[in-house]
Design a protein around this motif. Structure first.
Motif, PDB file in Angstrom:
ATOM      1  N   LEU A 343       0.826  -1.211   0.000  1.00  0.00           N
ATOM      2  CA  LEU A 343       0.000   0.000   0.000  1.00  0.00           C
ATOM      3  C   LEU A 343       0.859   1.260   0.000  1.00  0.00           C
ATOM      4  O   LEU A 343       0.510   2.261  -0.634  1.00  0.00           O
ATOM      5  CB  LEU A 343      -0.918  -0.010   1.222  1.00  0.00           C
ATOM      6  N   LYS A 344       1.977   1.210   0.699  1.00  0.00           N
ATOM      7  CA  LYS A 344       2.879   2.363   0.724  1.00  0.00           C
ATOM      8  C   LYS A 344       3.452   2.636  -0.659  1.00  0.00           C
ATOM      9  O   LYS A 344       3.575   3.797  -1.085  1.00  0.00           O
ATOM     10  CB  LYS A 344       3.996   2.124   1.734  1.00  0.00           C
ATOM     11  N   SER A 345       3.813   1.575  -1.378  1.00  0.00           N
ATOM     12  CA  SER A 345       4.365   1.740  -2.725  1.00  0.00           C
ATOM     13  C   SER A 345       3.326   2.328  -3.668  1.00  0.00           C
ATOM     14  O   SER A 345       3.637   3.184  -4.504  1.00  0.00           O
ATOM     15  CB  SER A 345       4.850   0.386  -3.263  1.00  0.00           C
ATOM     16  N   ILE A 346       2.079   1.894  -3.533  1.00  0.00           N
ATOM     17  CA  ILE A 346       1.009   2.430  -4.377  1.00  0.00           C
ATOM     18  C   ILE A 346       0.742   3.892  -4.046  1.00  0.00           C
ATOM     19  O   ILE A 346       0.571   4.742  -4.938  1.00  0.00           O
ATOM     20  CB  ILE A 346      -0.274   1.595  -4.199  1.00  0.00           C
ATOM     21  N   ARG A 347       0.740   4.210  -2.742  1.00  0.00           N
ATOM     22  CA  ARG A 347       0.430   5.579  -2.312  1.00  0.00           C
ATOM     23  C   ARG A 347       1.530   6.552  -2.715  1.00  0.00           C
ATOM     24  O   ARG A 347       1.262   7.662  -3.187  1.00  0.00           O
ATOM     25  CB  ARG A 347       0.232   5.613  -0.797  1.00  0.00           C
ATOM     26  N   LEU A 348       2.790   6.147  -2.543  1.00  0.00           N
ATOM     27  CA  LEU A 348       3.916   7.045  -2.846  1.00  0.00           C
ATOM     28  C   LEU A 348       4.436   6.885  -4.267  1.00  0.00           C
ATOM     29  O   LEU A 348       5.295   7.654  -4.695  1.00  0.00           O
ATOM     30  CB  LEU A 348       5.055   6.799  -1.853  1.00  0.00           C
ATOM     31  N   LYS A 349       3.918   5.852  -4.972  1.00  0.00           N
ATOM     32  CA  LYS A 349       4.364   5.569  -6.340  1.00  0.00           C
ATOM     33  C   LYS A 349       5.877   5.415  -6.407  1.00  0.00           C
ATOM     34  O   LYS A 349       6.561   5.989  -7.257  1.00  0.00           O
ATOM     35  CB  LYS A 349       3.905   6.682  -7.294  1.00  0.00           C
ATOM     36  N   SER A 350       6.397   4.628  -5.491  1.00  0.00           N
ATOM     37  CA  SER A 350       7.835   4.357  -5.443  1.00  0.00           C
ATOM     38  C   SER A 350       8.052   2.941  -4.932  1.00  0.00           C
ATOM     39  O   SER A 350       7.202   2.390  -4.225  1.00  0.00           O
ATOM     40  CB  SER A 350       8.551   5.354  -4.528  1.00  0.00           C
ATOM     41  N   ARG A 351       9.167   2.355  -5.278  1.00  0.00           N
ATOM     42  CA  ARG A 351       9.474   0.999  -4.846  1.00  0.00           C
ATOM     43  C   ARG A 351      10.240   1.021  -3.528  1.00  0.00           C
ATOM     44  O   ARG A 351      10.974   1.975  -3.242  1.00  0.00           O
ATOM     45  CB  ARG A 351      10.302   0.283  -5.921  1.00  0.00           C
ATOM     46  N   PRO A 352      10.086  -0.008  -2.687  1.00  0.00           N
ATOM     47  CA  PRO A 352      10.854  -0.088  -1.446  1.00  0.00           C
ATOM     48  C   PRO A 352      12.339  -0.252  -1.730  1.00  0.00           C
ATOM     49  O   PRO A 352      12.746  -0.563  -2.858  1.00  0.00           O
ATOM     50  CB  PRO A 352      10.280  -1.339  -0.758  1.00  0.00           C
ATOM     51  N   ASP A 353      13.139  -0.067  -0.712  1.00  0.00           N
ATOM     52  CA  ASP A 353      14.589  -0.242  -0.875  1.00  0.00           C
ATOM     53  C   ASP A 353      14.914  -1.708  -1.105  1.00  0.00           C
ATOM     54  O   ASP A 353      14.082  -2.607  -0.887  1.00  0.00           O
ATOM     55  CB  ASP A 353      15.322   0.284   0.367  1.00  0.00           C
ATOM     56  N   ASN A 354      16.138  -1.984  -1.529  1.00  0.00           N
ATOM     57  CA  ASN A 354      16.541  -3.348  -1.892  1.00  0.00           C
ATOM     58  C   ASN A 354      16.444  -4.313  -0.701  1.00  0.00           C
ATOM     59  O   ASN A 354      16.100  -5.485  -0.872  1.00  0.00           O
ATOM     60  CB  ASN A 354      17.969  -3.334  -2.444  1.00  0.00           C
ATOM     61  N   TYR A 355      16.773  -3.837   0.487  1.00  0.00           N
ATOM     62  CA  TYR A 355      16.699  -4.685   1.676  1.00  0.00           C
ATOM     63  C   TYR A 355      15.262  -5.167   1.864  1.00  0.00           C
ATOM     64  O   TYR A 355      15.011  -6.366   2.041  1.00  0.00           O
ATOM     65  CB  TYR A 355      17.167  -3.905   2.906  1.00  0.00           C
ATOM     66  N   THR A 356      14.316  -4.235   1.823  1.00  0.00           N
ATOM     67  CA  THR A 356      12.912  -4.574   2.031  1.00  0.00           C
ATOM     68  C   THR A 356      12.399  -5.490   0.927  1.00  0.00           C
ATOM     69  O   THR A 356      11.665  -6.461   1.200  1.00  0.00           O
ATOM     70  CB  THR A 356      12.054  -3.291   2.084  1.00  0.00           C
ATOM     71  N   LEU A 357      12.775  -5.204  -0.312  1.00  0.00           N
ATOM     72  CA  LEU A 357      12.337  -6.044  -1.430  1.00  0.00           C
ATOM     73  C   LEU A 357      12.835  -7.473  -1.281  1.00  0.00           C
ATOM     74  O   LEU A 357      12.091  -8.435  -1.516  1.00  0.00           O
ATOM     75  CB  LEU A 357      12.830  -5.447  -2.748  1.00  0.00           C
ATOM     76  N   THR A 358      14.092  -7.613  -0.901  1.00  0.00           N
ATOM     77  CA  THR A 358      14.658  -8.954  -0.729  1.00  0.00           C
ATOM     78  C   THR A 358      13.954  -9.698   0.397  1.00  0.00           C
ATOM     79  O   THR A 358      13.618 -10.879   0.277  1.00  0.00           O
ATOM     80  CB  THR A 358      16.164  -8.868  -0.442  1.00  0.00           C
ATOM     81  N   TYR A 359      13.727  -9.007   1.495  1.00  0.00           N
ATOM     82  CA  TYR A 359      13.050  -9.612   2.647  1.00  0.00           C
ATOM     83  C   TYR A 359      11.642 -10.065   2.262  1.00  0.00           C
ATOM     84  O   TYR A 359      11.235 -11.192   2.558  1.00  0.00           O
ATOM     85  CB  TYR A 359      12.996  -8.603   3.791  1.00  0.00           C
TER      86      TYR A 359
END
Length: 489
Positions: A343-359
């Motif tokens: 939901l945060k990515s949709i709201r801010l229209k940005s991708r999470p950092d690499n650490y979060t994506l990997t997790y």
């Protein structure tokens, strides 16, 4: 005319009388030796008199503002439960300052409870000295669901922490208290017949005697069962199943310390201490759910690494270990985290950092598989819209009232406004709203790290005497519930 307008203690005294009025009017749920009695100390007329007296005090405190409370209090003749609650709403905003009166009230309650504890341990008898604290903790169970939802509101209004508090907790104290809580039911003079501590003992012991690698019981917690099975080669199966909770309580307190440290090291020991006497751990003590307790402990450790964005491999490892230890507990926490970042990515229209994506990449596939297995019936989840009466029944009777902890939930709910990590706010909020749709509602609450907001509330109190006495009240409640977890023949 008598005037009490300069006495700031009057609102606090009025609130206490209203709590007593509500509790006495509806009766108390009291757990004694694993039997929940209800109603205890029920008296409608005493409740009415206390309600009228409390309203009269507030009228003398501020005649122009609160004179209407006296006629309003007369409604208690028709409803001894609703009237005190309505009147308390008009008084709550007067409780802006925690003053000496609160210290005196808590001191009386703690002294009474210490008297109960002394007589219980020395003479083996239950006395009425426990009732003041029981009224404070168990006196208004119907309010607890509203307190849970109020925590969602508090999380939306952030406040800065006070720098005045000097409360220091030795890091060893939480572990000592956890051992005390978990080992008291083993003491020979408390449990001469050596009853198993939790009701799930028979399931784990039976599995250890005849292990099967199939069925819902194994599929939902394979790693935990295999761990117990391995330990049963070193110790006897009965010993492993009988004493497992003591070791799990230590792991739970450690995970609480580690998760709190990831947010704020100044509350780590306090949060761990509050975890050791929390209604969450006490519920596990009464109901068992050992695999659930093991799983959330591992998940809290995983979350501690995740929040600090360090040791990614360990964060993923502990998350996966949690999943294979108890799929339901892991799914609640991990799915909430994944949904938050989606939901945060949709709201801010940005991708999470690499650490979060990997997790998340190690969590989301299993979450998707889990939902498929739930829908297919492999891992059944009881669904159903919230039934308020059933929810109160879960709080007061299921797990022998271990979730009936008004004071603890009030402190933890209020502390949500000090938490800066939005993901923890979301995990809390989504879990609370989940009780509307899931039948085992209280299971969602016991999986939450409520010890963190509770620690923030106590840490932020201006008067250290109130913090210490409040903390002592919660510890004494935990010991009381631990002693009374042993059934009577």
């Amino acid at each position: 005319m008598i005037r009490l307008d300069k006495n700031n203690f009057i609102p606090w005294i009025s609130i206490v009388f209203l709590l007593f009025a509500y509790s006495i009017g509806t009766g108390l749920y009291i757990t004694i030796q694993r039997v929940t009695y209800y109603p205890i100390f029920e008296s409608k007329i005493v409740s009415v008199l206390l309600t009228i007296f409390s309203s009269s005090l507030m009228t003398l405190y501020n005649y122009k503002r609160y004179v209407f409370l006296v006629p309003l209090s007369l409604l208690s003749f028709f409803s001894v439960s609703l009237t005190p609650l309505i009147i308390s709403i008009f008084i709550l905003h007067e409780l802006r300052k925690v003053d000496r009166t609160v210290s005196i009230i808590l001191l009386i309650i703690d002294a009474s409870m210490l008297s109960w504890l002394t007589l219980r341990l020395l003479l083996g008898i239950n006395t009425y000295f426990s009732f003041p604290l029981m009224i404070l903790e168990s006196g208004a169970p119907t309010v607890i669901p509203f307190i849970w939802f109020a925590g969602v509101v508090f999380s939306a209004y952030k406040r800065d922490l006070s720098s005045k508090s000097q409360l220091f907790i030795n890091p060893l104290i939480p572990f000592i208290v956890a051992l005390l809580i978990s080992l008291v039911p083993y003491f020979p003079f408390i449990n001469p017949y050596k009853f198993p501590e939790t009701v799930d003992f028979k399931y784990y012991y039976s599995w250890l005697l005849s292990p099967t690698l199939s069925g819902w019981f194994f599929y939902s917690r394979p790693l935990y069962l295999m761990l117990l099975y391995t330990l049963s080669f070193i110790f006897k199966p009965y010993t492993v199943a009988y004493y497992e909770f003591a070791f799990l309580s230590i792991l739970y307190v450690y995970s609480a310390y580690k998760l709190a440290s990831a947010l704020d090291k100044s509350i780590a020991s306090l949060a761990a201490l509050l975890a050791s006497v929390s209604p969450m751990l006490i519920t596990f003590l009464y109901s068992g759910l050992e695999a659930n307790l093991f799983s959330i402990s591992l998940m809290f450790i995983s979350m501690s690494y995740f929040l600090k964005k360090e040791k990614l491999s360990l964060a993923i490892l502990f998350s996966l270990l949690s999943m294979f230890s108890h799929i339901y507990a892991w799914a609640q926490l991990s799915a909430s985290i994944a949904l938050y970042y989606l939901l945060k990515s949709i709201r801010l229209k940005s991708r999470p950092d690499n650490y979060t994506l990997t997790y998340l990449s190690f969590s989301i596939p299993f979450i998707a598989i889990g939902f498929f297995l739930i829908l297919s019936g492999v891992f059944p989840v009881p669904m159903g819209l919230l039934n308020y009466n059933q929810l109160i029944y879960q709080i007061t009777v299921v797990s022998w009232g271990s979730n009936n902890a008004l004071l603890y939930f009030l402190v933890s709910s209020f502390g949500n406004k000090y938490i800066k990590e939005e993901v923890l706010d979301f995990v809390y909020s989504i879990s609370v709203f989940g009780i509307i749709f899931l039948a085992p509602a209280t299971n969602l609450i016991i999986d939450l790290p409520l010890f963190i907001p509770a620690a923030y509330t106590i840490r932020n109190m201006d008067r250290q005497s109130v913090s210490v006495l409040l903390l002592l009240s919660l510890i004494l409640w935990g010991i009381y519930m631990s002693i009374n977890s042993v059934p009577i023949l």
